[in-house]
Design a protein around this motif. Structure first.
Motif, PDB file in Angstrom:
ATOM      1  N   ASP A 103       0.862  -1.180   0.000  1.00 18.76           N
ATOM      2  CA  ASP A 103       0.000   0.000   0.000  1.00 18.76           C
ATOM      3  C   ASP A 103       0.898   1.230   0.000  1.00 18.76           C
ATOM      4  OD1 ASP A 103      -2.181  -1.654   0.170  1.00 18.76           O
ATOM      5  OD2 ASP A 103      -2.656  -1.191   2.255  1.00 18.76           O
ATOM      6  N   THR A 104       0.644   2.188  -0.899  1.00 21.37           N
ATOM      7  CA  THR A 104       1.523   3.348  -1.013  1.00 21.37           C
ATOM      8  C   THR A 104       0.740   4.599  -1.365  1.00 21.37           C
ATOM      9  OG1 THR A 104       3.493   4.250  -2.147  1.00 21.37           O
ATOM     10  CG2 THR A 104       2.008   2.865  -3.457  1.00 21.37           C
ATOM     11  N   ASN A 105       1.321   5.756  -1.019  1.00 21.78           N
ATOM     12  CA  ASN A 105       0.715   7.031  -1.417  1.00 21.78           C
ATOM     13  C   ASN A 105       1.305   7.561  -2.716  1.00 21.78           C
ATOM     14  OD1 ASN A 105       3.213   8.216  -0.690  1.00 21.78           O
ATOM     15  ND2 ASN A 105       2.473   8.858   1.318  1.00 21.78           N
ATOM     16  N   GLY A 106       2.236   6.829  -3.301  1.00 21.13           N
ATOM     17  CA  GLY A 106       2.749   7.192  -4.622  1.00 21.13           C
ATOM     18  C   GLY A 106       3.726   8.349  -4.647  1.00 21.13           C
ATOM     19  N   MET A 126      -2.459   1.905  -4.643  1.00 23.47           N
ATOM     20  CA  MET A 126      -2.007   3.288  -4.516  1.00 23.47           C
ATOM     21  C   MET A 126      -3.193   4.198  -4.205  1.00 23.47           C
ATOM     22  SD  MET A 126       0.064   5.707  -7.199  1.00 23.47           S
ATOM     23  CE  MET A 126      -0.097   7.504  -7.065  1.00 23.47           C
ATOM     24  N   ASP A 127      -3.032   4.997  -3.169  1.00 25.25           N
ATOM     25  CA  ASP A 127      -4.049   5.983  -2.825  1.00 25.25           C
ATOM     26  C   ASP A 127      -3.795   7.259  -3.606  1.00 25.25           C
ATOM     27  OD1 ASP A 127      -5.638   4.648  -0.753  1.00 25.25           O
ATOM     28  OD2 ASP A 127      -3.749   4.618   0.354  1.00 25.25           O
ATOM     29  N   VAL A 128      -4.782   7.677  -4.377  1.00 19.71           N
ATOM     30  CA  VAL A 128      -4.729   8.946  -5.102  1.00 19.71           C
ATOM     31  C   VAL A 128      -5.625   9.902  -4.333  1.00 19.71           C
ATOM     32  CG1 VAL A 128      -5.016  10.086  -7.323  1.00 19.71           C
ATOM     33  CG2 VAL A 128      -4.437   7.650  -7.246  1.00 19.71           C
ATOM     34  N   LYS A 129      -5.037  10.962  -3.793  1.00 22.54           N
ATOM     35  CA  LYS A 129      -5.721  11.770  -2.785  1.00 22.54           C
ATOM     36  C   LYS A 129      -6.757  12.728  -3.351  1.00 22.54           C
ATOM     37  CE  LYS A 129      -2.967   9.988   0.304  1.00 22.54           C
ATOM     38  NZ  LYS A 129      -3.428   9.059   1.343  1.00 22.54           N
ATOM     39  N   ALA A 130      -6.572  13.164  -4.605  1.00 18.09           N
ATOM     40  CA  ALA A 130      -7.385  14.271  -5.114  1.00 18.09           C
ATOM     41  C   ALA A 130      -7.156  14.405  -6.609  1.00 18.09           C
ATOM     42  CB  ALA A 130      -6.981  15.565  -4.403  1.00 18.09           C
ATOM     43  N   PRO A 131      -7.911  15.284  -7.275  1.00 22.99           N
ATOM     44  CA  PRO A 131      -7.586  15.625  -8.662  1.00 22.99           C
ATOM     45  C   PRO A 131      -6.138  16.071  -8.781  1.00 22.99           C
ATOM     46  CG  PRO A 131      -9.709  16.545  -8.064  1.00 22.99           C
ATOM     47  CD  PRO A 131      -9.111  16.003  -6.806  1.00 22.99           C
ATOM     48  N   LEU A 132      -5.585  15.876  -9.974  1.00 21.05           N
ATOM     49  CA  LEU A 132      -4.152  16.060 -10.165  1.00 21.05           C
ATOM     50  C   LEU A 132      -3.789  17.508 -10.482  1.00 21.05           C
ATOM     51  CD1 LEU A 132      -3.523  12.749 -12.133  1.00 21.05           C
ATOM     52  CD2 LEU A 132      -3.257  13.193  -9.678  1.00 21.05           C
ATOM     53  N   SER A 148       3.276  15.952 -10.379  1.00 22.41           N
ATOM     54  CA  SER A 148       4.120  15.257 -11.361  1.00 22.41           C
ATOM     55  C   SER A 148       4.669  13.958 -10.772  1.00 22.41           C
ATOM     56  CB  SER A 148       5.267  16.167 -11.811  1.00 22.41           C
ATOM     57  OG  SER A 148       6.046  16.573 -10.696  1.00 22.41           O
ATOM     58  N   ILE A 149       4.950  13.957  -9.471  1.00 20.56           N
ATOM     59  CA  ILE A 149       5.442  12.758  -8.804  1.00 20.56           C
ATOM     60  C   ILE A 149       4.333  11.702  -8.736  1.00 20.56           C
ATOM     61  CG2 ILE A 149       6.191  11.847  -6.557  1.00 20.56           C
ATOM     62  CD1 ILE A 149       7.696  14.458  -6.121  1.00 20.56           C
ATOM     63  N   ILE A 150       3.138  12.153  -8.412  1.00 19.76           N
ATOM     64  CA  ILE A 150       2.001  11.225  -8.339  1.00 19.76           C
ATOM     65  C   ILE A 150       1.736  10.612  -9.707  1.00 19.76           C
ATOM     66  CG2 ILE A 150      -0.446  11.009  -7.775  1.00 19.76           C
ATOM     67  CD1 ILE A 150       1.470  11.588  -5.380  1.00 19.76           C
TER      68      ILE A 150
END
Length: 242
Positions: A103-106, A126-132, A148-150
């Motif tokens: 499990d990762t936050n990316g 992978m948890d994507v927290k919000a719009p990019l 950009s990292i996400i």
């Protein structure tokens, strides 16, 4: 890449929800580089030094009789990829005959790419927290994170074809319904461009947030979305990503 294994601060012997389609054990690693306001693991993030360390040998001894019935071991946190000893931990678990899920936050795409390339992982969530966009992402992550990292982590995962799940926690005061659909619209071209096979379509799973004990105390008074609302939003996300 060899380093001492990170301290283990939590262990669940059997879970049916942490690895889709599998029964798995769960190992919790301490600390995180994000401060998500809705985080319910903030004791692990902020006060890990007060928690007892669990020896890995003891965990593996406990799991050995269950190996034939166990899908694998999920490594979660906190954020596991901030620990330099994570590869050594995964090597030991694999060496004991267990598959591994991360499990990762990316936020560490290079580490993620290394772990996948070295075949130390069998699955990733992978948890994507919000719009990019940087501003919205910072609001939901609690700290500034260049999107950009996400995006790079998303591309690393989809390009390898590893079994993967992407998740987004919907906290009503942080994300509007339109934000969720905007995220889905942003993910679709990323996935279409980078995935290794047209038959490995990723998915985005929406999760309701838990107001019982969030990192930000003000969120305790926020009502989670009704189940039917979250289900309707999930259907729309699925339609966008189809």
């Amino acid at each position: 890449m060899t380093h001492d294994q990170p301290a283990i601060k939590g262990f669940v012997e059997s879970s049916s929800v942490d690895w889709p389609g599998q029964t798995c054990a769960v190992i919790f690693l301490p600390y995180c580089n994000l401060r998500c306001p809705y985080c319910y693991s903030h004791e692990l993030v902020l006060k890990a030094n007060t928690l007892k360390t669990i020896p890995l040998d003891r965990i593996l001894d406990r799991l050995e009789p269950l190996r034939d019935r166990m899908g694998g071991v999920c490594i979660t946190g906190g954020e596991p990829t901030i620990h330099r000893g994570l590869p050594a931990l995964l090597e030991t678990i694999h060496g004991a005959g267990f598959r591994t899920k991360l499990d990762t936050n990316g936020t560490q795409p290079e580490i993620l790419g290394y772990l996948i390339a070295e075949k130390l992982l069998d699955a990733v969530a992978m948890d994507v927290k919000a719009p990019l966009d940087d501003a919205t992402y910072a609001r939901c992550a609690g700290v500034f994170v260049p999107v950009s990292i996400i995006k790079k982590s998303i591309e690393v995962i989809t390009a390898t074809g590893i079994a993967s799940t992407f998740r987004c926690t919907v906290t009503p005061t942080l994300l509007a319904e339109d934000d969720i659909y905007r995220l889905a619209e942003q993910l679709k071209p990323l996935w279409d461009e980078s995935r290794s096979s047209p038959n490995t379509a990723p998915s985005l799973t929406l999760q309701d947030f838990d107001p019982a004990d969030p990192m930000e105390p003000d969120l305790k008074g926020v009502e989670p979305l009704p189940d039917q609302t979250l289900a309707r939003m999930q259907d729309e996300v699925n339609r966008i990503l189809a």
